[in-house]
Design an enzyme around this catalytic site. Structure first.
Site, PDB file in Angstrom:
ATOM      1  N   ARG A  17      15.927   7.916  16.590  1.00 47.43           N
ATOM      2  CA  ARG A  17      14.499   8.193  16.736  1.00 47.43           C
ATOM      3  C   ARG A  17      13.784   7.129  17.564  1.00 47.43           C
ATOM      4  O   ARG A  17      12.817   7.437  18.269  1.00 47.43           O
ATOM      5  CB  ARG A  17      13.855   8.322  15.351  1.00 47.43           C
ATOM      6  CG  ARG A  17      14.172   9.647  14.670  1.00 47.43           C
ATOM      7  CD  ARG A  17      13.621   9.703  13.271  1.00 47.43           C
ATOM      8  NE  ARG A  17      13.756  11.066  12.730  1.00 47.43           N
ATOM      9  CZ  ARG A  17      13.730  11.351  11.443  1.00 47.43           C
ATOM     10  NH1 ARG A  17      13.576  10.377  10.557  1.00 47.43           N
ATOM     11  NH2 ARG A  17      13.851  12.595  11.023  1.00 47.43           N
ATOM     12  N   LYS A  54      19.898  22.085  -0.172  1.00 40.08           N
ATOM     13  CA  LYS A  54      19.090  23.024  -0.961  1.00 40.08           C
ATOM     14  C   LYS A  54      18.762  24.310  -0.221  1.00 40.08           C
ATOM     15  O   LYS A  54      18.282  24.289   0.907  1.00 40.08           O
ATOM     16  CB  LYS A  54      17.790  22.352  -1.401  1.00 40.08           C
ATOM     17  CG  LYS A  54      17.992  21.191  -2.369  1.00 40.08           C
ATOM     18  CD  LYS A  54      16.649  20.613  -2.784  1.00 40.08           C
ATOM     19  CE  LYS A  54      16.818  19.480  -3.786  1.00 40.08           C
ATOM     20  NZ  LYS A  54      15.511  18.899  -4.177  1.00 40.08           N
ATOM     21  N   GLY A 114      17.196  15.522  11.736  1.00 41.78           N
ATOM     22  CA  GLY A 114      17.593  15.030  10.428  1.00 41.78           C
ATOM     23  C   GLY A 114      19.062  14.686  10.314  1.00 41.78           C
ATOM     24  O   GLY A 114      19.632  14.009  11.165  1.00 41.78           O
ATOM     25  N   GLY A 137      12.312  18.847   9.439  1.00 45.26           N
ATOM     26  CA  GLY A 137      11.338  19.629   8.683  1.00 45.26           C
ATOM     27  C   GLY A 137      10.339  20.325   9.589  1.00 45.26           C
ATOM     28  O   GLY A 137       9.989  21.489   9.382  1.00 45.26           O
TER      29      GLY A 137
END
Length: 403
Positions: A39, A207, A360, A384
C-alpha cells in the site's frame, strides 16, 4: 464516474500551495516491522507527482484500530521511514494529528516537502458518527494546508468510509481523485459495465457474510463463481455435508442453501480439502474428499483436485475477479490452493484475460508467495471498498469527489 483528478489539479499549478493527501498506508506490522509494503508503494505516484510539482504535501493515513486514542504500537513512524525510502526524500512525521507539532511543521514546509501527520485514528473525531465532530476535525486538517490548499483523495481502501479525512475534508477544500483512486474506479467500472465474457469470479476468505452482497450481485453477471477459503465450509454444510471443526457460520447456512438453489449453474465449490488436526503451521496436512471431512479435522486449504477443477473453469475466462485466499497461505503446508489459483489466473492473463486481484489478503498472498505482480492486470489496494463498489453500494468518499 467522472471525477476531478490529479492532472486537473496539477494543470492549475500547485507550486507553493499546500495539498492535503489522504493515503491508505494501513500496512501489516510484526513487532514494528512492515511485512508487506504494497500500500505504501501504491501511494507513492500521487505524493511524488505533487512533491515534484512544488506542492507542500501533508499526508493523512491510519494504521490499525487504535480506538480514538494514541497507541505507540500503531504509530506511523515505520511507515514514514518506508515512505521516505520509496519517495527518495525525507518524510517528516508529526508527533500528533492536528496539534501543536503538526501545525508547526506544516507552517515551516518548503515547496516539495512531505509531512505525514500521526495516525489519523488517534483522534476520535475521525470515525465519529457525529457529523459536527467529524467536520471539526476536517476544518483543523484543512488549516494545515492553508487558504489556497487542495485535497487529494488517494486512499481507495477507505473511500467506503464516511470519515473526517476521507469525506468531510472534501466538503471544505477543492477536491480531486489521486492516481490510485482514479485507476481503481476505472478498473471497477470495467468490471461492472463492459465485462468481456466468460466472466469468472473467485471468492475466498473466512466469512460468507463478508461476501454475500457481491455473490448476490455478481451471480447474475458472472459465468462462474468459484468459492474456496474458510467460507466454502458453510456452503458445504448447506449441502448437508459434515465439515468437522472447520470454520463455520451456522447463521449463514440457510442463506447458502438458497444461493445454491438459485445459482446452481454458477456457484462452484471445492471437490477436495486439505485438513489438519489444528490451526497450526506444523499440523500435518491430509487431503480428503470434500464430502468426507473427518470429525475432529479442520479444513485449511482446497486440495489439488479442486485446483484442477477450477483451472478448467478459469482457463478460458476473458475476465477474472479474485478476492480472498483459498486457504491459510501463511502456512506453507496450506498455501498450494491459493498459489495454484493465482498461477491459473496469471496464465489466463498472459493469454489476454483481464484480471483483477481484489485487494486485502489476496494482494498480500500474491506478494507473500513470490508471484510477479505484473502477472495480473490490476492489483487493488482496497478489498472492502472494491466489494462494496461491485455490490452497487454508494461509496461516500467517491460520491463527495463528484460533487
Amino acid at each position: 464516474m467522472a471525477l476531478p483528478n490529479l492532472n486537473d489539479l496539477l494543470a492549475q499549478g500547485v507550486s507553493g500551495r499546500g495539498v492535503l493527501v489522504r493515503s491508505d498506508l494501513n500496512v501489516p506490522l510484526n513487532d514494528g516491522v512492515i511485512t508487506d509494503a504494497g500500500r505504501i508503494t501504491a501511494s507513492v505516484p500521487t505524493i511524488k507527482a505533487l512533491s515534484d510539482a512544488g506542492a507542500k504535501v501533508v499526508v493523512t493515513a491510519h494504521l490499525g484500530r487504535p480506538d480514538g486514542k494514541p497507541d505507540p504500537a500503531l504509530s506511523l513512524a515505520p511507515v514514514a521511514t518506508k515512505l521516505g525510502e520509496e519517495l527518495g526524500t525525507d518524510v517528516q512525521l508529526a508527533a500528533d494529528v492536528v496539534g501543536e507539532d503538526a501545525t508547526r511543521r506544516s507552517l515551516s514546509l518548503a515547496d516539495g516537502d512531505v509531512l505525514l501527520v500521526e495516525n489519523i485514528r488517534f483522534d476520535p473525531r475521525e470515525t465519529s458518527k457525529d457529523d459536527a465532530q467529524r467536520l471539526e476535525l476536517a476544518k483543523e486538517l484543512a488549516e494545515l494546508v492553508g487558504e489556497t490548499g487542495a485535497f487529494v483523495s488517494d486512499g481507495f481502501g477507505v473511500v467506503h468510509r464516511k470519515q473526517a479525512s476521507v469525506y468531510d475534508v472534501a466538503t471544505l477544500l477543492p477536491h480531486y481523485a489521486g492516481t490510485l483512486v482514479a485507476d481503481e474506479v476505472a478498473v471497477l467500472e470495467r468490471l461492472t459495465e463492459s465485462t468481456k465474457r466468460p466472466y469468472a469470479v473467485v471468492l475466498g476468505g473466512s466469512k460468507v457474510s463478508d461476501k454475500l452482497g457481491v455473490i448476490e450481485q455478481l451471480a447474475t453477471k458472472a459465468d462462474s463463481i468459484v468459492i474456496g477459503g474458510g467460507m466454502c465450509y458453510t456452503f458445504l454444510a448447506a449441502m448437508g455435508l459434515s465439515v468437522g471443526t472447520s470454520l463455520l457460520q451456522t447463521e449463514m447456512i440457510e442463506t447458502c442453501k438458497k444461493l445454491l438453489d438459485t445459482y446452481a449453474d454458477v456457484i462452484r465449490l471445492p471437490v477436495d480439502i486439505v485438513v489438519a488436526d489444528k490451526f497450526a503451521a506444523d499440523s500435518p496436512p491430509e487431503t480428503v474428499a470434500a464430502e468426507a471431512i473427518p470429525d475432529g479435522k479442520m479444513g485449511l486449504d482446497i486440495g489439488p483436485g479442486s485446483v484442477d477443477r477450477f483451472t478448467k473453469l478459469l482457463a478460458n475466462a476473458e475476465t477474472i475477479f479474485w478476492n480472498g485466499p483459498m486457504g491459510v497461505f501463511e502456512f506453507p503446508a496450506f498455501a498450494a490452493g491459493t498459489r495454484g489459483l493465482a498461477e491459473v489466473i496469471a496464465a489466463a492473463t498472459a493469454k489476454g484475460a483481464f484480471s483483477v486481484v481484489g485487494g486485502g489478503d489476496s494482494a498480500a498472498a500474491v506478494r507473500a508467495l513470490g508471484l510477479p505482480e505484473d502477472g495480473f492486470s490490476h492489483i487493488s489496494t482496497g478489498g472492502g471498498a472494491s466489494l462494496e463498489y461491485l455490490e452497487g453500494k454508494t461509496l461516500p468518499g467517491l460520491e463527495v469527489l463528484s460533487s
